[in-house]
Design an enzyme around this catalytic site. Structure first.
Site, PDB file in Angstrom:
ATOM      1  CG  HIS A 530      -1.863   1.152   1.262  1.00 29.19           C
ATOM      2  ND1 HIS A 530      -2.409   1.622   2.432  1.00 29.19           N
ATOM      3  CD2 HIS A 530      -2.331   1.975   0.295  1.00 29.19           C
ATOM      4  CE1 HIS A 530      -3.182   2.656   2.188  1.00 29.19           C
ATOM      5  NE2 HIS A 530      -3.142   2.906   0.891  1.00 29.19           N
ATOM      6  CG  HIS A 535      -0.027   6.320  -0.511  1.00 31.14           C
ATOM      7  ND1 HIS A 535      -0.780   7.418  -0.175  1.00 31.14           N
ATOM      8  CD2 HIS A 535      -0.875   5.258  -0.424  1.00 31.14           C
ATOM      9  CE1 HIS A 535      -2.022   7.056   0.099  1.00 31.14           C
ATOM     10  NE2 HIS A 535      -2.104   5.738  -0.043  1.00 31.14           N
ATOM     11  CG  HIS A 721      -4.317   3.661  -3.994  1.00 33.20           C
ATOM     12  ND1 HIS A 721      -5.539   4.272  -3.767  1.00 33.20           N
ATOM     13  CD2 HIS A 721      -3.620   3.776  -2.837  1.00 33.20           C
ATOM     14  CE1 HIS A 721      -5.568   4.750  -2.527  1.00 33.20           C
ATOM     15  NE2 HIS A 721      -4.426   4.461  -1.937  1.00 33.20           N
ATOM     16  CG  ASN A 725      -6.914   2.715   0.277  1.00 31.58           C
ATOM     17  OD1 ASN A 725      -6.192   2.974   1.234  1.00 31.58           O
ATOM     18  ND2 ASN A 725      -8.092   3.298   0.109  1.00 31.58           N
ATOM     19  CB  ILE A 874      -8.147   8.264   0.536  1.00 36.89           C
ATOM     20  CG1 ILE A 874      -8.507   8.324   2.028  1.00 36.89           C
ATOM     21  CG2 ILE A 874      -8.341   6.863  -0.018  1.00 36.89           C
ATOM     22  CD1 ILE A 874      -8.507   9.675   2.618  1.00 36.89           C
TER      23      ILE A 874
END
Length: 874
Positions: A530, A535, A721, A725, A874
C-alpha cells in the site's frame, strides 16, 4: 509656424490606421475565498471595500498569433478587462458553490486568436479560478475555453504574472511562437525559480521540488523518536517527497523540523490540496481516529477502564453496540482526559457506549467463516493484499539472504509435512502441474525480527504453502514460523512447521499459526503493497510532471487526473501516520522500524515490474501463451484480482496507446520532445534518484516505451491502489481476521500459555493478537482510509469535459469509458457464478475492489467496497 505644426500632427493622425477594438464577452467561473473559508470574514470585507474604489480582478488576453517584437516576441496583450458585479454576486456558504462573472474584453482583431490570458487579483484574499470561456470570438468557430482549476492569490504574493492557457494541446515544437515564453516561464515558476519567499515555503508558493524523507522523526524528544533519513543514502534508499523548505532540526541537522502534531497545514503546492468538500469529509471521518494525537491521555483512560477483549463477542460489540463504559466511569471522568470535541464524536446518543464502528463485510453474513482455511487462502487472491502470493518453483523454498551474514535461512518444510493433505498428489507432481503456491514473508522480515521482537511485539518470519485444488480454491498445507538464532544471526533461523488440524488444541495452534501469517501479511500490506508501492513511488512522478511538462503538454494532460490529492495525502501521512510515534507505528508490528523496513524493500523495486502482466509473470501466476487473447494465461483461473486487474490493465493500455500515438505518430517524435526528455531524466535521476543506475528504466525513445510508462503510472495510481486500499475496512475492520500485532510467541507444551490455550482457546487467541487499544486506533484509521470521498473522480471519468480540443483523443477516451462499463458487467457476472468460489468465498463478500464505478450515480462516497478512483487520493 503654428499652421505647419498643426498640419504635421493632423497628417500623423490621418496616416495612422485607427484601431477598431472588438468587444468580446467572457464568462469566468470561480469560487470566492469566503465561500471556501467562512473564517476569512475580514478579507471578504476588505475585498468589497476595495471594489468600491477600484478594479479588483483584471484579465488580459494573450495573442497566440502575433508576437510583440518590442517585448521578446511574447504574444501581444489585449487591454485589461475587469470582472463585473463582484460585490453584488451573492454566494452561499456551501463549499460546492461556484459563481459566474461577466467580463468584456476590447480585443484588437489584428492580434488574432488568443492562446492564453493573464489574471491579476488585487483583492486581499485568494479565490479558486475554475474557467474562462469566450463566446462568439471573431474569426473563430465555437467558444474558446480555458480550464484553469487553480487558486489565485493576491498579486503581491507573486513575482510573476499568473498565466492560463486555452485547452489546446501542444508539444513544445508545435507551440505557437508568441506563447513559448509563457510556457517556459510557467515551468520556471513551478520549479521555484521565481518564488516570492525564501526558506519555508508558504501556502501561495507554487513550488514543486524534491526532498528526502527526513521529517519523520523528532530527535529533540530523545532517541526513541529519532528516525533515519530515507533517501539520498545507499543504506536507506527511498523515493523523494515534495519539498516544504522547513528548517533543519537543531538536534539533528540532517532532519527537517516538524510541525506541531495537531497542525494539518503542512506545505504542499496549493493546487495539490484537498478541495473543501474532500477536506471536510476527511476531517469529519478523522475525528474518530484523532486519538493518536491524544495517545497518552486516551491510553491512560483505556488502561484504567477498559480491559482486554476476553471473548469474540467483546470484539463484535464494537460494531453491534460499541464499548460500554466500565462501572464507576462516567463521561465527565473521561472528559477530564479527552477533549470534548473528540468525545462528542466517539459517544453514542444514549451516552452509555462509545467507539461504535460499521460492521465490516467479512462478518456481515457469517461471524465465523473468516476462520476457515478456504477463506484464509481466498484472501490471498481476493482480499486486501492479493499481490504477494506466487507459484512455488523450488522445493524446499530457498532464501535469498546472504548466508555469510544470516546463516542457513532455507525452509525446513519437508514433503511429509505437505503430502498428507495433498489429495494423493506428490510435491513433484503438484509443482509440475503448477498447483503449489507460497505466501512468503520470510526474507523481508527476518533481518528486522531481532530488533522488532525486543519491543512488546513477539512475531515470526513466515512461509505458507498452499495447494490449488480442483475446485479452484487454495488449501493451506503448512505454515513455517521462524526466529533468528539466539546465539547470533550467522547461526541461521530457528523454525517450526505447523500443519492443519480440525480438532482439539492442535486446531487452536493451527489457528494461531494462521494469525501469525496474517500479522505479517497485514504489516507488509500497509508498509509495502500500500504505502511504498502506490503512495510513495507515485509522488516523484507528480513532482517531475509539474516541473518539466507544461500543462498544455499531451502527457501532462494524460497523467494529471491520476495525480489528484496524492501529494497532500502523503504529506498528511508524514505528519500523523508514518511519523515517529504515529498511528502506523503504534498499530502495525514493525513499530519504530516500519519505514526503515520499507526502505530495505525499495532497494529491489523495479518500475517495469509494476506492470500487472510483468508482475504476474514474475510471480509465476501467469505464463506466456499466444493462444490467449493477450498472450497470457493464468495458472489460477479463479484469481479475482488478476482476472479483473488484467481487464482493467488492457483497457488502460489501449486508451493510452490511442492517445499517445495521436501525438507521437513515430518514434522520432518521442525522441525529439525536449520536455519529455527532461521529465524522464528528472524522474530517474531526482525523483527515484537512489535507483537511477538500474538497467530496467525505459530509455523513453520509442512509442512503446512511452505507452508502457504511462500505462504503468496510471495503473499504479488508480487500479493497484484501489485493490490494496479500499478492502481494508471490509476485511481488516474486524481485527481478528487481519491482526496487525502479535504479543506472545506460540505457546510451548507444558507452559501456562499452553494450558490456557487448551482451556480457553478464544481468550488465548485474543491475548496473542492486537490489543484492544491498538484495535480501536487501527480500526479507526482504516475506516478513514477505506472511505470514498463524495467528490471522487473515478477511472473513465474526467472532472472537466473540455480538457482538450482534439477530437480523436476525446473519442478514444469515450471508448475507454465504455470499455470500463463492459468490464463492470463482466465482473458482476463472475461474482454471480457459483462455480467461481474465490469470487465470494465462505464470508459471502463479492470481489468488487476493481469494479470501476463509472456511473455518476455511484459517486456516493463512504464504505462502498468498490470503485477505482483515478488517483492515490486517500
Amino acid at each position: 509656424m503654428m499652421e505647419k505644426l498643426l498640419g504635421s500632427v493632423c497628417g500623423k493622425i490621418k496616416d495612422e490606421p485607427i484601431v477598431e477594438l472588438k468587444k468580446v464577452k467572457g464568462t469566468v467561473v470561480l469560487m470566492k475565498k469566503n465561500v471556501m473559508d467562512v473564517t476569512d470574514f475580514g478579507s471578504s470585507i476588505l475585498d468589497r471595500f476595495h471594489e468600491l474604489f477600484g478594479k479588483g480582478v483584471s484579465l488580459q488576453l494573450v495573442s497566440s498569433v502575433n508576437g510583440d517584437s518590442a517585448n521578446e516576441n511574447k504574444g501581444k496583450l489585449g487591454k485589461e478587462a475587469f470582472l463585473e458585479n463582484w460585490i453584488s454576486k451573492i454566494t452561499s456558504l456551501n463549499a460546492k458553490d461556484e459563481a459566474s462573472f461577466d467580463v468584456v474584453f476590447n480585443w484588437d482583431e489584428s492580434h488574432g486568436i488568443p492562446g492564453a490570458f493573464i489574471i491579476k487579483n488585487h483583492h486581499h484574499s485568494q479565490f479558486y479560478l475554475k474557467s474562462l470561456t469566450l463566446e462568439d470570438f471573431p474569426s473563430h468557430e465555437g467558444p474558446i475555453h480555458f480550464d484553469c482549476n487553480s487558486w489565485v492569490y493576491p498579486t503581491h504574493r507573486y513575482k510573476y504574472d499568473r498565466v492560463f492557457f486555452t485547452n489546446k494541446t501542444y508539444l513544445f515544437d508545435d507551440t505557437p511562437q508568441p506563447l513559448r515564453f509563457y510556457r517556459n516561464q510557467e515551468l520556471k515558476n513551478l520549479r521555484g525559480e521565481e518564488i516570492s519567499s525564501g526558506g519555508m515555503l508558504k501556502e501561495w508558493d507554487r513550488v514543486y521540488d524534491y526532498a528526502y524523507y527526513n521529517d519523520l522523526g523528532s530527535p529533540e524528544k530523545g532517541k526513541d523518536y529519532a528516525r533515519p533519513s530515507l533517501g539520498g543514502n545507499s543504506d536507506y534508499p527511498y523515493p523523494r517527497r515534495a519539498k516544504t523548505g522547513r528548517k533543519p532540526n537543531k538536534k539533528d541537522p540532517n532532519s527537517e523540523t516538524r510541525l506541531f502534531l495537531l497542525s494539518l497545514s503542512i506545505y504542499v503546492p496549493r493546487d495539490e490540496k484537498f478541495n473543501q468538500v474532500k477536506f471536510s469529509d476527511f476531517i469529519g471521518y478523522a475525528i474518530k481516529s484523532i486519538g493518536q494525537v491524544f495517545v497518552p491521555e486516551i491510553k491512560a483512560v483505556f488502561d484504567k477502564t477498559i480491559n482486554e477483549f476476553d471473548t469474540f463477542q467483546d470484539v463484535l460489540n464494537l460494531y453491534e453496540g460499541g464499548v460500554r463504559l466500565p462501572e464507576g466511569q462516567t463521561l465527565d471522568k473521561i472528559r477530564a482526559h479527552v477533549p470534548w470535541e473528540l468525545l462528542k464524536e466517539l459517544i453514542r446518543s444514549d451516552g452509555e457506549r462509545f467507539l461504535k464502528f460499521p460492521t465490516p463485510d467479512v462478518i456481515k453474513e457469517d461471524k465465523t467463516a473468516w476462520r476457515t482455511d478456504e477463506e484464509f487462502g481466498r484472501e490471498m487472491l481476493a482480499g486486501v493484499n492479493p499481490v504477494i502470493i506466487r507459484r512455488l518453483q523450488e522445493f524446499p523454498p530457498i532464501s535469498k539472504l546472504d548466508p555469510q551474514q544470516y546463516g542457513d535461512q532455507d525452509s525446513t518444510i519437508r514433503r511429509e509435512h505437505l503430502e498428507k493433505n495433498m489429495n494423493g498428489l506428490s510435491v513433484d507432481e503438484a509443482m509440475e502441474k503448477n498447483k503449489l503456491f507460497i505466501l512468503d514473508h520470510h526474507d523481508a522480515l527476518m533481518t528486522y525480527l531481532r530488533r522488532i521482537n525486543t519491543t512488546t511485539t513477539k512475531t515470526y518470519a513466515s512461509r505458507t504453502i498452499l495447494l490449488l485444488q480442483e475446485n479452484g480454491t487454495l488449501k493451506p498445507l503448512a505454515i513455517e514460523l521462524s526466529l533468528p538464532h539466539e546465539e547470533g544471526d550467522e547461526r541461521g533461523a530457528v523454525s517450526k512447521v505447523f500443519t492443519p488440524c480440525d480438532d482439539g488444541v492442535e486446531n487452536s495452534i493451527w489457528q494461531l499459526a494462521k494469525a501469525y501469517v496474517a500479522v505479517n501479511d497485514s504489516g507488509y500490506h500497509q508498509l509495502i503493497s500500500h504505502w511504498l508501492n502506490t503512495h510513495a513511488v507515485i509522488e516523484p512522478f507528480i513532482i517531475a510532471t509539474n516541473r518539466q511538462l507544461s500543462i498544455v503538454h499531451p502527457i501532462h494532460k494524460l497523467l494529471k487526473p491520476h495525480f489528484r490529492d496524492t501529494i497532500h495525502i502523503n504529506a498528511l501521512a508524514r505528519q500523523i501516520l508514518i511519523n515517529a510515534g504515529g498511528v502506523l507505528e503504534r498499530t502495525v508490528f514493525p513499530g519504530k522500524y516500519a519505514m526503515e523496513m520499507s526502505s530495505a524493500v525499495y532497494k529491489n523495486w523495479n518500475f517495469t515490474e509494476q506492470a500487472l502482466p510483468e508482475d504476474l509473470i514474475k510471480r509465476g501466476i501467469a505464463i506466456p501463451d499466444s493462444s490467449e487473447p493477450h498472450g497470457l494465461k493464468l495458472v489460477i483461473e479463479d484469481y479475482p484480482f488478476a482476472v479483473d486487474g488484467l481487464e482493467i490493465w488492457y483497457a488502460i493500455e489501449s486508451w493510452v496507446k490511442e492517445y499517445c500515438c495521436f501525438y507521437y505518430p513515430t518514434d522520432d517524435v518521442v525522441k525529439g520532445d525536449t520536455e519529455l526528455k527532461e521529465w524522464w531524466k528528472e524522474v530517474r535521476e531526482e525523483g527515484h534518484g537512489d535507483l537511477k543506475e538500474k538497467p530496467w528504466w525505459p530509455k523513453m525513445e520509442t512509442q512503446s516505451e512511452l505507452i508502457q510508462t504511462c500505462t504503468i503510472i496510471i495503473w499504479v495510481a488508480s487500479a493497484l491502489h484501489a485493490a490494496v486500499n479500499f478492502g481494508q475496512y471490509p476485511y481488516a475492520g474486524y481485527l481478528p481476521n487481519r491482526p496487525t500485532v502479535s504479543r506472545r510467541y506460540m505457546p510451548e507444551v507444558g507452559s501456562a500459555e499452553y494450558a490456557e490455550l487448551e482451556k480457553d482457546p478464544d481468550l488465548a487467541f485474543l491475548k496473542t493478537i492486537t490489543a484492544q487499544f491498538q484495535t480501536l486506533l487501527g480500526v479507526s484509521l482504516i475506516e478513514i482510509l477505506s472511505r470514498h470521498s463524495t467528490d471522487e473522480v473515478y477511472l473513465g471519468q474526467r472532472d472537466t469535459v473540455g480538457w482538450t480540443t482534439d477530437d480523436r483523443p476525446l473519442a478514444a477516451f469515450e471508448r475507454f469509458s465504455a470499455a470500463l462499463v463492459e468490464i463492470e458487467t463482466r465482473i458482476t457476472e463472475r461474482n454471480d457464478d457459483v462455480a467461481l468460489r474465490n469470487r465470494v468465498g465462505p464470508v459471502k463478500v463479492p470481489y468488487t475492489l476493481l469494479y470501476p464505478s463509472t456511473s455518476d450515480t455511484s459517486r456516493v462516497g463512504g464504505l462502498t467496497g468498490k470503485g477505482i478512483p483515478n488517483s492515490v487520493s486517500i
